[in-house]
Each structure stands twice: as structure tokens, then as C-alpha cells.
Write an enzyme that holds these catalytic residues in place. Structure first.
Site, PDB file in Angstrom:
ATOM      1  N   GLU A   1       0.835  -1.202   0.000  1.00  0.00           N
ATOM      2  CA  GLU A   1       0.000   0.000   0.000  1.00  0.00           C
ATOM      3  C   GLU A   1       0.869   1.250   0.000  1.00  0.00           C
ATOM      4  OE1 GLU A   1      -3.453   2.338   2.542  1.00  0.00           O
ATOM      5  OE2 GLU A   1      -3.554   0.167   2.278  1.00  0.00           O
TER       6      GLU A   1
ATOM      7  N   ASP B   1      10.110   7.308   0.186  1.00  0.00           N
ATOM      8  CA  ASP B   1       9.467   7.563  -1.097  1.00  0.00           C
ATOM      9  C   ASP B   1       9.116   6.221  -1.735  1.00  0.00           C
ATOM     10  OD1 ASP B   1       8.985   8.045  -3.853  1.00  0.00           O
ATOM     11  OD2 ASP B   1      10.250   9.835  -3.825  1.00  0.00           O
TER      12      ASP B   1
ATOM     13  N   ASP C   1      -2.785  12.185  -3.112  1.00  0.00           N
ATOM     14  CA  ASP C   1      -2.938  13.632  -3.233  1.00  0.00           C
ATOM     15  C   ASP C   1      -3.431  13.969  -4.637  1.00  0.00           C
ATOM     16  OD1 ASP C   1      -2.595  16.439  -3.359  1.00  0.00           O
ATOM     17  OD2 ASP C   1      -0.971  16.330  -1.891  1.00  0.00           O
TER      18      ASP C   1
ATOM     19  N   LYS D   1      -5.210  21.500  -8.682  1.00  0.00           N
ATOM     20  CA  LYS D   1      -5.020  22.614  -9.613  1.00  0.00           C
ATOM     21  C   LYS D   1      -4.381  22.090 -10.908  1.00  0.00           C
ATOM     22  CE  LYS D   1      -4.552  26.126  -5.986  1.00  0.00           C
ATOM     23  NZ  LYS D   1      -3.682  27.175  -5.387  1.00  0.00           N
TER      24      LYS D   1
ATOM     25  N   ASP E   1     -11.429  10.555  -4.827  1.00  0.00           N
ATOM     26  CA  ASP E   1     -12.697  11.266  -4.732  1.00  0.00           C
ATOM     27  C   ASP E   1     -12.691  12.506  -5.613  1.00  0.00           C
ATOM     28  OD1 ASP E   1     -10.777  12.391  -2.976  1.00  0.00           O
ATOM     29  OD2 ASP E   1     -12.344  13.461  -1.878  1.00  0.00           O
TER      30      ASP E   1
ATOM     31  N   THR F   1     -11.775   4.992   4.153  1.00  0.00           N
ATOM     32  CA  THR F   1     -10.623   5.693   4.711  1.00  0.00           C
ATOM     33  C   THR F   1     -11.021   7.074   5.230  1.00  0.00           C
ATOM     34  OG1 THR F   1      -9.943   6.856   2.699  1.00  0.00           O
ATOM     35  CG2 THR F   1      -9.232   4.562   2.929  1.00  0.00           C
ATOM     36  N   LYS F   2     -10.130   7.650   6.014  1.00  0.00           N
ATOM     37  CA  LYS F   2     -10.327   9.004   6.527  1.00  0.00           C
ATOM     38  C   LYS F   2     -10.514  10.005   5.384  1.00  0.00           C
ATOM     39  CE  LYS F   2      -7.633  12.687   8.728  1.00  0.00           C
ATOM     40  NZ  LYS F   2      -6.325  13.026   9.331  1.00  0.00           N
ATOM     41  N   PHE F   3      -9.698   9.875   4.345  1.00  0.00           N
ATOM     42  CA  PHE F   3      -9.771  10.812   3.225  1.00  0.00           C
ATOM     43  C   PHE F   3     -11.067  10.632   2.443  1.00  0.00           C
ATOM     44  CE2 PHE F   3      -5.225  10.490   4.135  1.00  0.00           C
ATOM     45  CZ  PHE F   3      -4.906  11.836   4.244  1.00  0.00           C
TER      46      PHE F   3
END
Length: 228
Positions: A60, A112, A135, A139, A171, A207-209
Site C-alpha cells: 500500500e 518515497d 494527493d 489545480k 474522490d 478511509t479518513k480521506f
């Protein structure tokens, strides 16, 4: 744990965010890293030695605070899980959760993920790679920083076993579209749900996100592909 080394400069898909470690997170890192942490300096990870078994391995990238990863490890003790992230509070929280839940099938990497894949993951060794709510770099001028790009997926493929699975979730609709375009454009991958179709069902924990995105009125898109 993560060290600064000289690597070819590439566009980062993440920023190491600030945030003070709580006392419990600090204690978890100090006391539990030797038991559950993996360092790049080990070179190629030998999963059978690390976990003392031959169970399939799930990798993951970006586990956040680790709650969903812990839930998956609890629900699927027949799998081994390796979670990679760069944010110290998440590392500390996950280590504490592993101890609290008495889990033995999770290992943690603070580094990383691209470098870990390149330097530490043997070819044809992963049964599944999952990347949930990376992430979005929402933009347009930042789209180039998004993790899911053709080059990244092509570099990931050799690490997957035949029929190995890639499971992505986001999302952000335009990121979902980009993910679909990238994965669908790679001939070695096959969409489990049909060409151009997002996953209509999955068993991953929320998940939290994801919860945050839903509160903001976002949809949720999952993609599940297999290596041919």
C-alpha cells in the site's frame, strides 16, 4: 527510516507536511520500529524472511494514519501487508495500532514509494498494489505532480506477479478519469469490470480521506486492474 540520499531529481507527488508528533507517536516510533519497520538500506526485501511465511503480499502506498490498513490486516490474516508513507505522525500512529491490535502481518516503510519499489521490491513478488486517495493535486498546473502517471505504472508492473492486482481510489472525478486513461492505455493491464468501467464493488474499508471527501460532496471512484 527515511534518509536523504542523492537520487535523480524527479517531480515529487507528495509534500512532507508539518505536524508535531504526539508523545504516543514518538514512543511508538522509538519502541516499535525495530519490530515492524523496514529500511531502504536492507536492499531487496525478502518477504519470506520478514514475515516468516509465504503468504501473498499487499503493498500500500500512502496509508495516511493507518486505520484502514490495520482493518484490512485484521480482516485478512492470510495476507501480508507493507505500508509506505512519508509522514511521521502517520508512521507513529500505524505502529501504535499494530501493537494495540497485536498484528504480525504488517510492516511499515517511511520513504518515497517510488524509490522503495525501485530498490527494495523484487520483481514478480507483489500480489496486490493499492493506492487509496493519493494527493489529487487538484489545480491543473499541478497535474504533473500526480502519482498515477503512465511512467509510474509501467515501472510498477514488473513488481507484480502475473494476475497481480492494482486497486486505485480517488474522490476527484478528473483524477479518476486520468487514472482510467493511464491504466487503460497499458496493454499489460486488464480492467476487472470491463473496458472503461469503474469498480462497482470492493471490500476495502472506508478511509479518513474518503469520509472527508464525501462530507465535501465528492463522489468516490475505484479502479481495479490485473496484470495479464
Amino acid at each position: 527510516m527515511i534518509e536523504n540520499k542523492n537520487h535523480i531529481r524527479t517531480i515529487k507527488s507528495y509534500v512532507v507536511r508539518g505536524g508535531r508528533l504526539t508523545l504516543s507517536q514518538q514512543e511508538a516510533i522509538k519502541n516499535l520500529w525495530l519490530s515492524f519497520g523496514l529500511d531502504r538500506q536492507l536492499g531487496l526485501f525478502k518477504f519470506e524472511e520478514i514475515f516468516a511465511n509465504k503468504q501473498p503480499v499487499v503493498f500500500e502506498i500512502g496509508f495516511g494514519m493507518g486505520d484502514s490498513l490495520v482493518q484490512m490486516a485484521k480482516d485478512s490474516p492470510e495476507f501480508n501487508f507493507i505500508g509506505v508513507d512519508v509522514h511521521p505522525p502517520g508512521i507513529g500512529t500505524l505502529l501504535k495500532l499494530i501493537e494495540d491490535q497485536n498484528l504480525t502481518n504488517i510492516r511499515v516503510v517511511q520513504d518515497d514509494a517510488k524509490v522503495i519499489l525501485q530498490e527494495c521490491i523484487p520483481d514478480n513478488s507483489l500480489d496486490k498494489v493499492q493506492i487509496f486517495f493519493p494527493d489529487p493535486w487538484h489545480k491543473k498546473r499541478h497535474y504533473k505532480r500526480r502519482l498515477i502517471q503512465t511512467e509510474f505504472i509501467q515501472g510498477l508492473l514488473p513488481k507484480l506477479k502475473e494476475q497481480g492486482e492494482i486497486h486505485l481510489a480517488t474522490d476527484w472525478e478528473n483524477y479518476a478519469e486520468q487514472m482510467m486513461e493511464v491504466l487503460s492505455g497499458i496493454g499489460e493491464l486488464k480492467n476487472q469490470f470491463g473496458a472503461g468501467v469503474f469498480a462497482t464493488q470492493n471490500e476495502r474499508p472506508t478511509t479518513k480521506f474518503q469520509r472527508r471527501g464525501v462530507k465535501l460532496g465528492h463522489g468516490v471512484w475505484d479502479l481495479v486492474f490485473n496484470k495479464r
